[in-house]
Design an enzyme around this catalytic site. Structure first.
Site, PDB file in Angstrom:
ATOM      1  N   HIS A 182       0.826  -1.213   0.000  1.00  5.92           N
ATOM      2  CA  HIS A 182       0.000   0.000   0.000  1.00  5.92           C
ATOM      3  C   HIS A 182       0.868   1.274   0.000  1.00  5.92           C
ATOM      4  O   HIS A 182       2.009   1.246   0.466  1.00  5.92           O
ATOM      5  CB  HIS A 182      -0.920   0.013   1.227  1.00  5.92           C
ATOM      6  CG  HIS A 182      -1.873  -1.147   1.288  1.00  5.92           C
ATOM      7  ND1 HIS A 182      -1.619  -2.296   2.010  1.00  5.92           N
ATOM      8  CD2 HIS A 182      -3.085  -1.324   0.684  1.00  5.92           C
ATOM      9  CE1 HIS A 182      -2.635  -3.146   1.872  1.00  5.92           C
ATOM     10  NE2 HIS A 182      -3.547  -2.584   1.067  1.00  5.92           N
ATOM     11  N   HIS A 183       0.296   2.349  -0.507  1.00  4.26           N
ATOM     12  CA  HIS A 183       0.991   3.641  -0.550  1.00  4.26           C
ATOM     13  C   HIS A 183       1.174   4.201   0.866  1.00  4.26           C
ATOM     14  O   HIS A 183       0.210   4.252   1.633  1.00  4.26           O
ATOM     15  CB  HIS A 183       0.167   4.621  -1.406  1.00  4.26           C
ATOM     16  CG  HIS A 183       0.688   6.025  -1.414  1.00  4.26           C
ATOM     17  ND1 HIS A 183      -0.133   7.130  -1.425  1.00  4.26           N
ATOM     18  CD2 HIS A 183       1.955   6.498  -1.412  1.00  4.26           C
ATOM     19  CE1 HIS A 183       0.598   8.229  -1.442  1.00  4.26           C
ATOM     20  NE2 HIS A 183       1.884   7.882  -1.425  1.00  4.26           N
ATOM     21  N   GLY A 184       2.369   4.655   1.190  1.00  8.13           N
ATOM     22  CA  GLY A 184       2.644   5.226   2.518  1.00  8.13           C
ATOM     23  C   GLY A 184       2.171   6.661   2.628  1.00  8.13           C
ATOM     24  O   GLY A 184       2.958   7.577   2.861  1.00  8.13           O
ATOM     25  N   THR A 218      -4.140   6.671  -3.602  1.00  7.64           N
ATOM     26  CA  THR A 218      -3.184   7.726  -3.977  1.00  7.64           C
ATOM     27  C   THR A 218      -1.831   7.085  -4.315  1.00  7.64           C
ATOM     28  O   THR A 218      -1.643   5.894  -4.135  1.00  7.64           O
ATOM     29  CB  THR A 218      -2.982   8.713  -2.812  1.00  7.64           C
ATOM     30  OG1 THR A 218      -2.746   7.950  -1.617  1.00  7.64           O
ATOM     31  CG2 THR A 218      -4.202   9.589  -2.617  1.00  7.64           C
TER      32      THR A 218
END
Ligand code: TV1
Ligand code: CA
Ligand code: ZN
Length: 397
Positions: A182-184, A218
């Site tokens: 997942h995007h941080g 995002t």
């Protein structure tokens, strides 16, 4: 005059309070803190505790968490219980609780849980600051989605932001790298207006079959933080969007190429690496096809830069593979090679047996365990790398 040579090898410290593992998000929730029990048992069974310093850190205090988080949010977190919560109340939703998915449930001991994993990340950062270790590990941390005033995606308190803030007290530039699937987003957002932290996240990005974006939605290649030239943080976020089914060769190639360029350009004084294990093949939530050694390659590669390094956990929803990966990565830090056959005196040995490909071993073949079609073509990856290297030119000022 001869200097005193540092002894060969690195000093590695391991920061873990076993009280975290007794917390439950609820039976059907994919986040299982007991994966940390499995991880610790595997590390002990291989004898890795003799190659590093073990610490049992205290919980972080309210004041320590308030260095990043809003006090009103922390007050809510500290006092909310399954008994007194009111899902109808506005603040409940505003602080990121509830909603259809119930990603962030209220459970017993929530405050203890968040202050324990945050305390471990702060303690780990501190041992880098005072020179007690070159590599500090906290597998219970890495909760990269939490915002200053809201819980998000299984994350309530952002221990990574707190640890980076602590590192910034003595380091001019900190590089944050995130290999969770997942995007941080929480870490990226927290430091969007400073040039003293650069964030680099590799993640799945895009829509699923039903046209829902992969969480949190995002992290496209063109999202690089503020672009306003007057903003000090301009260009200090780099996102590497990847598609389903990426394999070992593709991932290690893109990781090496992009991360190598970032380290060369940004020249950080310390590095924080979030090692979310949901980027492995066969993960319950992830979409990638990585094997344990490809994931571990990222740790090897970062270690080779010889900068103070904080290693933290993150996602990972197939507990036996989370334990295998973080055990392997602990071994990478202390320069140990581990036998593929699991130690026979391993408690919970059962958890690692009876798998199709690789029961009883440390390095099962995870490629294609869930058979995600590889949607990453050579050309798409080449383009991402090209764009990423171009984005780095914003750092020139
Ligand atoms: C309760 C019970 C909660 C079962 C959540 C999977 C559950 C998920 C559950 C789940 C689940 C997500 C969303 C949709 C946002 C929602 C630790 C628009 C079987 C760092 C967080 C993923 C990842 C959140 C955290 C995601 C981390 N996926 N079962 N929830 N809405 N949420 O998509 O990066 O790994 O899945
Ligand atoms: Ca990531
Ligand atoms: Zn994740």
């Amino acid at each position: 005059v001869y200097g005193i040579e540092k002894p060969q090898g690195y000093s590695v410290s391991f920061h873990y309070n076993p009280l975290v593992e007794y917390h439950h998000f609820g039976s059907s929730h994919p986040m299982k803190p007991w994966r940390l029990t499995l991880t610790k048992q595997l590390i002990l069974a291989y004898g890795l505790e003799y190659a590093m310093e073990l610490h049992e850190p205290r919980s972080a205090s309210f004041e320590e968490l308030a260095i990043f988080h809003d006090r009103e949010y922390l007050d809510f977190l500290k006092h909310i219980t399954p008994q007194n919560m009111d899902p109808e109340k506005e603040e409940y939703l505003n602080f990121g609780f509830g909603g259809e998915s119930n990603d962030c449930p209220v459970f017993d001991g929530l405050w203890d849980y968040v202050s324990l994993y945050s305390g471990a990340s702060l303690h780990a950062a501190n041992s880098l600051l005072n020179g007690q270790s070159d590599i500090a590990i906290n597998w219970s941390g890495g909760l990269h989605h939490a915002k200053k005033n809201a819980a998000s995606g299984f994350c309530y308190v952002n221990d990574i932001v707190l640890a980076i803030q602590h590192l910034l007290t003595q380091n001019q530039r900190v590089l944050y790298i995130d290999i969770d699937v997942h995007h941080g987003d929480g870490v990226e957002q927290a430091f969007e207006s400073t040039d003293r932290v650069m964030t680099l996240s590799y993640h799945k990005y895009g829509m699923d079959r039903n046209n829902y974006p992969f969480f949190p939605g995002t992290g496209n290649i063109n999202e690089m933080g503020p672009t306003d030239p007057s903003n000090r943080g301009k260009g200090h976020s780099l996102n590497i969007p990847l598609d389903d089914g990426i394999d070992d060769d593709q991932y290690t190639w893109i990781f090496k190429t992009v991360t190598g360029a970032v380290v060369a350009k940004y020249n950080p004084n310390a590095i924080v690496l979030q090692c979310g294990a949901d980027s492995l093949g066969g993960d319950r939530l992830g979409k990638f096809n990585l094997n344990i050694k490809a994931h571990g390659f990222c740790v090897e590669f970062i270690k080779s830069f010889n900068r103070p390094l904080l290693l933290i956990g993150g996602g990972g929803y197939t507990p036996r593979n989370v334990a295998r990966t973080w055990c392997h990565e602990t071994a990478v830090c202390v320069d140990a090679q581990l036998h593929n056959h699991l130690p026979t005196h391993l408690p919970y040995l059962q958890a690692f047996q009876g798998e199709e490909n690789g029961g009883g071993v440390l390095y099962p073949d995870l490629h294609n365990t869930k058979r995600h079609e590889n949607a990453n073509t050579r050309q798409k990856l080449d383009n991402i790398v090209k764009q990423a290297l171009e984005n780095l030119r914003y750092l020139d000022g």
